[in-house]
Design an enzyme around this catalytic site. Structure first.
Site, mmCIF file in Angstrom:
data_model
loop_
_atom_site.group_PDB
_atom_site.id
_atom_site.type_symbol
_atom_site.label_atom_id
_atom_site.label_comp_id
_atom_site.label_asym_id
_atom_site.label_seq_id
_atom_site.Cartn_x
_atom_site.Cartn_y
_atom_site.Cartn_z
ATOM 1 N N ASN A 388 0.827 -1.207 0.000
ATOM 2 C CA ASN A 388 0.000 0.000 0.000
ATOM 3 C C ASN A 388 0.860 1.256 0.000
ATOM 4 O O ASN A 388 1.007 1.921 -1.022
ATOM 5 C CB ASN A 388 -0.939 -0.044 1.219
ATOM 6 C CG ASN A 388 -1.978 1.069 1.173
ATOM 7 O OD1 ASN A 388 -1.878 2.006 0.384
ATOM 8 N ND2 ASN A 388 -2.983 0.980 2.016
ATOM 9 N N ASP A 389 1.480 1.559 1.138
ATOM 10 C CA ASP A 389 2.235 2.803 1.223
ATOM 11 C C ASP A 389 3.393 2.861 0.230
ATOM 12 O O ASP A 389 3.728 3.930 -0.280
ATOM 13 C CB ASP A 389 2.768 2.992 2.651
ATOM 14 C CG ASP A 389 1.629 3.152 3.652
ATOM 15 O OD1 ASP A 389 0.571 3.659 3.252
ATOM 16 O OD2 ASP A 389 1.803 2.749 4.812
ATOM 17 N N VAL A 390 3.986 1.706 -0.083
ATOM 18 C CA VAL A 390 5.165 1.699 -0.961
ATOM 19 C C VAL A 390 4.801 1.949 -2.427
ATOM 20 O O VAL A 390 5.674 2.106 -3.267
ATOM 21 C CB VAL A 390 5.972 0.382 -0.851
ATOM 22 C CG1 VAL A 390 6.503 0.207 0.557
ATOM 23 C CG2 VAL A 390 5.168 -0.819 -1.278
ATOM 24 N N VAL A 391 3.478 1.995 -2.754
ATOM 25 C CA VAL A 391 3.065 2.321 -4.123
ATOM 26 C C VAL A 391 2.216 3.591 -4.140
ATOM 27 O O VAL A 391 1.573 3.889 -5.128
ATOM 28 C CB VAL A 391 2.263 1.165 -4.771
ATOM 29 C CG1 VAL A 391 3.147 -0.044 -4.992
ATOM 30 C CG2 VAL A 391 1.051 0.782 -3.933
#
Lengths: 462, 99
Positions: A388-391
């Site tokens: 989630n956060d890494v994209v």
């Protein structure tokens, strides 16, 4: 064996550790490297047993046997998805050993009335302090990762103030112990304070920040061993401890850089606690469109290149084997499949790589962020699996986002993006993800493993 | 202010830190987990101190602390090296197809 020969054996062990670590620079030589380090350790242990002062072999052998059996069983049984917990626990045990050795040294000196001199009192204090913090800090990290306690940051009013007060108190106790190093009461007090600090420092840190915490505790376990080396005036401990300390510090820095945050912010920022505030910020972003695996199969089958982006959700769903089968089907149809690995995907450095390697994905398909980011504009389909956060494109576009500036995988530049997710809930850091609302993004809701299996069946029957 | 053995140990510490940074910087992110578990096993070198504490003739309490330290350090050493070995055995290049 004379002391000189034992010292030479330690030197050989240290050289083997360095060569072992150097062989970790390539997956081809890594296994050999691990064996070299293990042989180094064996040499160090055998040499120590030959010291003239070692007379009570019963106790030593008993300890070695008990520890070996526990280590053997744990290493055999642990599932690859549980590796972050395992590493956390091993870090903690390393810290415990250093604290206990320093304690034993002090008590031994009390019985023979030989007060330590020079740097030894300071080294004793550092061993007990760092070792104690490593032990309980690792146990809390273990409990969070094993979900024995909440993975969210635990906060209470005045937390920073209370922690600072306890840290100052601990510092005062440390100074007192340096001045009277044979005071058992003070020794116990410092050990107790260190154990308390370890708990207090790790409970306010959220699950998504665990890669930093584990890397840092890894470093501490080395530094504690290093301090113990000064206590015993033993170069084997000093060298090995500083190697591990350096290793953990480098990993900590890599993890912090990958989140664009300072170590201080990770440790004291309680990231992920301000959920409500962050979600309010992401008001009306449009609507996310939900698709079925059958819809997705059409697009996958017409693709030339596919990139899979795994995250912690893949580990939770144990979906790595299903993903491997999916990518095999795609590869059989002549579609190029790669995996994009963000440095902080998962709960520890390298977490995704280990899981995918376990599922027999060849390691040359696992591409690092900097290498794969320029390839997204030419990629037909991206499959985001439990990441989630890494994209999150807000890291590039939205200056008000808490993760603005964090390097992310630029998946939104691909032609189609499929996101497999349980629900629309924001990720661990509690930050809304505009990727879900983009025109080229298609959401598939459900358990990662189940969806991947359905998708694979649909592609096979297409 | 510092006696000779302490200076020698400090020298070793600083040089080893530099070696550590040089060597570890070359480890690819692919192998960061085995690096952590493997380096963790190396930090089990405290076993040396633990053996000296448990095996020498002195206060009983010190020996028992040493015994506990041996157990912890040995879990670290054996568990760390074996689990690293298990992980590294899984990393395969693409030309080697299992089936």
């Amino acid at each position: 064996m004379t002391t000189t020969l034992i010292q030479l054996a330690y030197l050989i062990a240290a050289v083997l550790f360095i060569l072992g670590l150097r062989n970790l620079s390539s997956p081809k030589t890594a296994s050999l490297g691990n064996v070299m380090s293990a042989v180094g350790m064996l040499i160090a242990i055998v040499a120590t047993l030959l010291y003239q002062e070692v007379v009570d072999y019963g106790m030593v052998i008993a300890g070695i046997l008990v520890g070996s059996v526990i280590g053997l069983v744990a290493a055999r049984r642990v599932a690859m998805t549980d590796m972050p917990q395992m590493v956390a626990l091993l870090n903690g045990f390393g810290g415990a050993a250093s604290t206990l050795v320093a304690g034993a040294e002090v008590i031994g000196r009390i019985s023979t009335d030989q007060p330590p001199t020079g740097v030894v009192p300071i080294a004793v204090v550092l061993s007990v302090l760092i070792g104690g913090i490593t032990l309980t800090g690792s146990l809390v990290a273990f409990a969070k990762l094993q979900e024995l306690m909440t993975g969210s940051p635990i906060q209470y009013p005045g937390q920073q103030f209370i922690n600072a007060a306890i840290a100052l108190g601990t510092l005062a106790l440390c100074v007192l112990l340096v001045m009277s190093p044979l005071d058992v009461g003070l020794l116990a007090a410092v050990a107790g304070a260190a154990l308390l600090l370890g708990v207090l420092l790790v409970i306010p840190i959220g699950g998504a920040d665990m890669p930093v915490v584990i890397a840092l505790l890894n470093s501490y376990s080395g530094l504690a061993a290093c301090a113990t080396g000064f206590v015993l005036d033993n170069s084997a401990l000093v060298i090995s401890g500083s190697l591990v300390g350096a290793s953990g510090l480098i990993l900590t820095k890599i993890m912090c850089d990958a989140m664009n945050r300072s170590l201080g912010n990770v440790l004291f920022g309680a990231f992920g606690a301000q959920t409500e505030q962050a979600v309010v910020g992401g008001e009306d972003q449009g609507t996310a469109t939900a698709y079925t695996p059958l819809d997705a199969a059409v697009i996958f089958s017409n693709a030339q290149s596919v990139v899979v982006v795994p995250g912690y959700g893949m580990a939770v769903a144990q979906a790595q084997h299903a993903v491997r089968e999916l990518t095999d089907s795609l590869a059989e149809s002549g579609i190029e499949v790669n995996f994009a690995i963000h440095p902080v995907a998962g709960r520890m450095p390298g977490h995704m790589n280990v899981l995918l390697a376990e599922a027999d994905v060849p390691y040359d398909r696992l591409i690092e962020m900097d290498e794969i980011n320029p390839q997204f504009p030419e990629t037909d389909v991206v499959l985001v699996l439990g990441a989630n956060d890494v994209v999150n494109p807000a890291a590039r576009e939205d200056e008000s986002s808490p993760i603005y500036g964090m390097p992310v995988l630029e998946v939104d530049k691909a032609t189609h993006v499929f996101v497999i997710k349980r629900s629309m809930n924001p990720g661990f850091a509690g930050i809304q993800n505009p990727l879900f609302f983009k025109d080229n993004t298609m959401m598939i809701f459900g358990d990662a493993k189940k969806v991947v299996i359905e998708l694979n069946d649909a592609i096979k029957n297409y | 202010m510092l006696e000779a053995p302490a200076i020698a140990a400090l020298t070793i510490l600083v040089l080893a830190l530099f070696v550590g940074v040089e060597v570890i910087s070359k480890v690819p992110p692919l192998l960061h987990t085995p690096l952590m578990s493997g380096s963790n096993a190396i930090s089990g070198i405290t076993i040396v101190g633990a053996i000296l504490a448990a095996g020498t003739e002195h206060a009983a309490l010190a020996k028992w602390l040493g015994f506990a330290a041996i157990v912890f350090a040995m879990i670290n050493v054996v568990g760390g090296f074996l689990v690293t070995n298990r992980m590294l055995a899984m990393f395969k290049p693409k030309d080697r197809k299992a089936d």
